[in-house]
Design an enzyme around this catalytic site. Structure first.
Site, PDB file in Angstrom:
ATOM      1  N   GLU A  37       0.836  -1.205   0.000  1.00  0.00           N
ATOM      2  CA  GLU A  37       0.000   0.000   0.000  1.00  0.00           C
ATOM      3  C   GLU A  37       0.867   1.250   0.000  1.00  0.00           C
ATOM      4  O   GLU A  37       0.684   2.145  -0.810  1.00  0.00           O
ATOM      5  CB  GLU A  37      -0.945  -0.002   1.200  1.00  0.00           C
ATOM      6  CG  GLU A  37      -1.884   1.195   1.215  1.00  0.00           C
ATOM      7  CD  GLU A  37      -2.931   1.131   2.312  1.00  0.00           C
ATOM      8  OE1 GLU A  37      -3.605   2.152   2.536  1.00  0.00           O
ATOM      9  OE2 GLU A  37      -3.078   0.072   2.950  1.00  0.00           O
ATOM     10  N   ARG A  54      -7.943   2.585  13.831  1.00  0.00           N
ATOM     11  CA  ARG A  54      -8.795   1.415  13.577  1.00  0.00           C
ATOM     12  C   ARG A  54      -8.697   0.415  14.725  1.00  0.00           C
ATOM     13  O   ARG A  54      -9.694  -0.224  15.078  1.00  0.00           O
ATOM     14  CB  ARG A  54      -8.452   0.758  12.246  1.00  0.00           C
ATOM     15  CG  ARG A  54      -9.420  -0.363  11.893  1.00  0.00           C
ATOM     16  CD  ARG A  54      -9.215  -0.889  10.486  1.00  0.00           C
ATOM     17  NE  ARG A  54      -9.831  -0.079   9.470  1.00  0.00           N
ATOM     18  CZ  ARG A  54     -11.068  -0.246   8.996  1.00  0.00           C
ATOM     19  NH1 ARG A  54     -11.836  -1.206   9.505  1.00  0.00           N
ATOM     20  NH2 ARG A  54     -11.540   0.513   8.054  1.00  0.00           N
ATOM     21  N   GLU A  99     -10.779  -8.418   4.569  1.00  0.00           N
ATOM     22  CA  GLU A  99     -10.136  -8.439   5.881  1.00  0.00           C
ATOM     23  C   GLU A  99     -10.901  -9.193   6.968  1.00  0.00           C
ATOM     24  O   GLU A  99     -10.287  -9.887   7.794  1.00  0.00           O
ATOM     25  CB  GLU A  99      -9.880  -7.002   6.348  1.00  0.00           C
ATOM     26  CG  GLU A  99      -8.823  -6.284   5.535  1.00  0.00           C
ATOM     27  CD  GLU A  99      -8.751  -4.806   5.895  1.00  0.00           C
ATOM     28  OE1 GLU A  99      -7.683  -4.369   6.357  1.00  0.00           O
ATOM     29  OE2 GLU A  99      -9.758  -4.100   5.707  1.00  0.00           O
TER      30      GLU A  99
END
Length: 794
Positions: free
Chosen positions: A255, A333, A737
């Site tokens: 990423e 998160r 995920e």
């Protein structure tokens, strides 16, 4: 000669033509579009691209020190090796040196000092890879070592952070703890994880006219690579094109950290005017790139006699490495998912992004949520142990529950369309949980050495980028006059089946066979300003963008046909490769060709942004997720109490995917995600020596799960008749995920088996990964304990 006359709609009996029943579209288990190419070796990855004339190969010299000043950097000897074209240090970068994605701090090459063992110091470009390697070793580099911080606890004690402290809270946790009948304190160390994608980090760059650059990158984030390449070259983004046809796995590791190799090749290509390429050796890839963040977490929880949580304080501390990378978003998160499936009463959560002298850790499947969810599941196990209850019973009484008014998270988002009870009860029933638990107790009573364990754990996982602006996507569709369709979108195919799903969406909209559709490489000059393929949002975002483009084109065709044939639009129906227009039927390609001859545009872009997603960081409240995915897993294990070795005997899973676009691909994602999560929690151990050098730096000493580790009895079901109430693409749900966290049930089962070795039934302290050595240590530690709780209680 081709017939250039427009087709006559009245020639032939179109209505009499019979079309085969459409075998593509959504809710169909179509094979992955590159499956055959993958298994035959025909799939082209970056390193498979044909070698260009005058192409240079790169090798990167890495730091052997975790923290040191560079006192001498002599690249002269590199040029004594025949075939060397260029040596690049920080001084030769034409533009900016910093390639930090959000926050500064990630340097393309070390500048005056190194901050982790494995940090790139210089690049050698030569005619072949061996020459580049030999020349890189010839450089004379001297270092003056500096003190290094390698441990999370040490960094936390020093308040050594890469980002400011994060926080979330609801109510008064201290007051709730003070008034709770029971209080437990505990801590857990949670290990990181190597991404272990099959294709290493790789990139090639080709200079073009007017200072332009085409970069072929193995990246989940082409737009970010485009931006950073432009930045290091000192040019505009419009002069850089990034092309990504497929990548051989990413899991978050490509990423942000794919930008380094891409920028290296672009710099060399820019300075030499020659194509340049790099494909990291596996050893170099593992020591040069970051991993899943290791966490050190503490908790204090108060609860009543039923096990209902009344208040909790949680401290999360992550080892971020030497730079910010995505650590702040990952910590956010983690904090969002500190509740997992449970209403926690009054809550206080603090997050610390600790700076350590290791490679900068980065996104990894789950993006911080798994580390937090392991912690709260540990809390549930310890409450059950303290009260002498079945852990599943404690989990259930703490579930989010609309009927009980316990349906708001600690960040003030309502948990809507809650499926926790449904998925858990399905696994409880299909897994025959209670009968097997009773049988296991009897087995353990009779078996002095081998012990079994059983556990059910749920998941509630939020879907959306937590940085709201990233929840957008674009797509491009061309219709050609033969009825074939060119499709391009902003997502990257990394083996997860994204291209197959997007093609199914477009096939469904036009009601044509998927064989008509060709998806080309993701390119920044076709679909600009894309978000990374991450956060499980690839199909959600890009599917909706492609649907938008298809519907724009479809409406153009309908409007034209209505006017041309003087028919109401509601009498025009696309089905099975044909179009019914009143009492006429044209094939799809006939309508497209007719539209072309009547000068109708047959190309369109599409766009989508996720609605109703927002978060106020100052207030620590909002709706960061568009919806939640739910699931549950029941795992059974057997352990050898003399060695600590174990085997996963059976796994039952019920997973929520909404109305699946492709059930076969979704089931594969659930199975793969579970096994990868199991590896993280059991065998995949990262070890650094006292000098900060990664010791587990190759497949020979870093143990990912193999075919022999897959559960002997593996039962996966997708929750049926479950349409996502939100307006997602065909009411599907993300699947990338969430299944990863289902593997937490394996950890729970191991603890259940270990606890059976003691008459007290104490829940053992078990850090992750739960290697056989740690399992054996937990058994020995338990044998020395007296009845009570594994954590300190009051």
């Amino acid at each position: 000669m081709a017939n250039l006359n427009p087709p006559s709609p009245d020639s032939g009996d179109h209505a009499a033509k019979t079309e085969p029943q459409q075998s593509s579209g959504v809710d169909r288990s179509l094979p992955h579009e590159s499956a055959r190419k993958h298994v035959t070796g025909e799939a082209v990855f970056v390193d498979d691209r044909l070698t260009l004339r005058n192409q240079l190969h790169l090798y990167v010299r890495l730091s052997p020190h975790a923290h040191a000043k560079i006192t001498r950097l002599d690249t002269g000897p590199c040029y004594d090796v025949d075939g060397v074209a260029l040596v690049v240090t920080s001084k030769e970068i034409p533009g900016e040196l910093d390639i930090g994605t959000i926050f500064p701090g990630d340097l393309l090459l070390a500048d005056g000092k190194v901050e982790y063992a494995g940090q790139p110091v210089l690049i050698v470009a030569a005619d072949d890879p061996d020459t580049a390697y030999r020349a890189a070793q010839a450089a004379n580099i001297d270092y003056d070592p500096l003190p290094a911080t390698l441990d999370i606890k040490e960094a936390l004690a020093k308040n050594q952070l890469v980002n400011d402290k994060r926080w979330q809270k609801r109510g008064n946790a201290k007051h709730a703890l003070a008034n709770a009948p029971h209080v437990i304190h505990g801590e857990i160390n949670i290990g990181g994880q190597e991404h272990f994608y099959l294709e290493p980090q790789a990139s090639s760059a080709v200079p073009t006219e007017d200072g332009g650059m085409i970069v072929y990158a193995s990246t989940q984030n082409p737009t970010d690579v485009q931006r950073l390449v432009a930045k290091v070259l000192g040019t505009q983004m419009c002069n850089v094109v990034v092309d990504t046809r497929r990548i051989g796995g990413g899991f978050g590791g490509k990423e942000t950290q794919a930008a380094g190799p891409a920028c290296m090749t672009a710099v060399v290509a820019h300075l030499t005017g020659r194509p340049a390429k790099i494909c990291l050796y596996r050893h170099d890839d593992m020591i040069m790139t970051g991993k899943r963040h290791p966490f050190y977490n503490r908790y204090t929880v108060g609860f009543d006699d039923n096990g209902t949580v009344q208040g909790i304080e949680i401290t999360l501390a992550s080892s971020c490495g030497y730079s910010p990378d995505l650590s702040a978003a990952i910590m956010d998160r983690a904090m969002f998912h500190s509740d997992n499936a449970y209403y926690l009463g009054d809550v206080s959560i603090n997050g610390y992004c600790c700076k350590t002298n290791i490679a900068s850790n980065t996104a990894c499947r789950g993006f911080g949520a798994p580390q937090a969810m392991v912690t709260i599941e540990t809390v549930m196990d310890e409450i059950a142990s303290y009260l002498g209850k079945d852990p599943l019973e404690v989990r259930k009484v703490n579930f989010y529950d609309d009927d009980a008014g316990r349906n708001t998270t600690h960040y003030y988002q309502t948990v809507q369309h809650n499926l926790l009870k449904i998925v858990t009860e399905q696994v409880e029933t299909s897994g025959n949980y209670h009968a097997r638990r009773k049988a296991i107790r009897e087995f353990n009573r009779r078996s002095p050495i081998l012990k079994k364990g059983l556990a059910i754990t749920p998941i509630k996982f939020g879907i959306s980028f937590t940085a709201s602006f990233l929840n957008q996507a674009g797509a491009l569709i061309h219709l050609y006059t033969d009825g074939s369709i060119h499709l391009n979108h902003g997502g990257t195919e990394m083996g997860q089946g994204l291209n197959t799903k997007i093609a199914q969406v477009v096939a469904e909209e036009f009601q044509v066979g998927i064989e008509r559709i060709q998806i080309s490489a993701t390119r920044t000059d076709k679909v600009p300003n894309t978000s990374a393929t991450a956060a499980s949002s690839g199909a959600d975002l890009n599917g909706k963008a492609a649907q938008n483009a298809a519907r724009i084109l479809k409406q153009r065709l309908i409007t034209f046909a209505s006017e041309h044939f003087q028919t109401n639009e509601d009498e025009i129906v696309f089905r099975n490769g044909s179009v019914d227009i009143g009492d006429k039927t044209l094939s799809f390609e006939e309508l497209v060709q007719l539209s072309y001859f009547n000068q109708i545009s047959l190309s369109s872009t599409g766009f989508y942004r996720t609605p109703d997603v927002y978060y106020d960081e100052e207030q620590a409240r909002g709706r960061p997720f568009y919806y939640y995915v739910f699931g549950a897993a029941c795992s059974e294990v057997i352990i050898d109490t003399l060695t600590g070795e174990y085997k996963v005997l059976r796994v039952d899973i019920c997973h929520d995917v909404g109305s699946s676009i492709n059930p076969a691909i979704d089931q594969g994602q659930v199975e793969g995600g579970f096994v990868q999560g199991m590896g993280w929690l059991t065998t995949e151990e990262l070890i650094w020596d006292k000098q900060g050098r990664l010791v587990t730096d190759s497949p020979s000493n870093y143990k990912v799960p193999t075919i022999a580790d897959i559960p002997i009895d593996f039962r996966v079901s997708l929750l049926e008749n479950n349409r996502n109430p939100e307006q997602t693409i065909f009411h599907s749900k993300a699947v990338g995920e969430p299944p990863f966290m289902l593997a937490i049930s394996v950890l729970g089962a191991l603890k259940n088996a270990i606890s059976s070795t003691s008459e007290s039934g104490i829940a053992p302290r078990l850090d992750t990964p739960a290697t056989p050595e740690r399992v054996l240590q937990a058994i020995k530690a338990l044998s020395s304990k007296t009845p009570g709780c594994s954590s300190s209680g009051s």
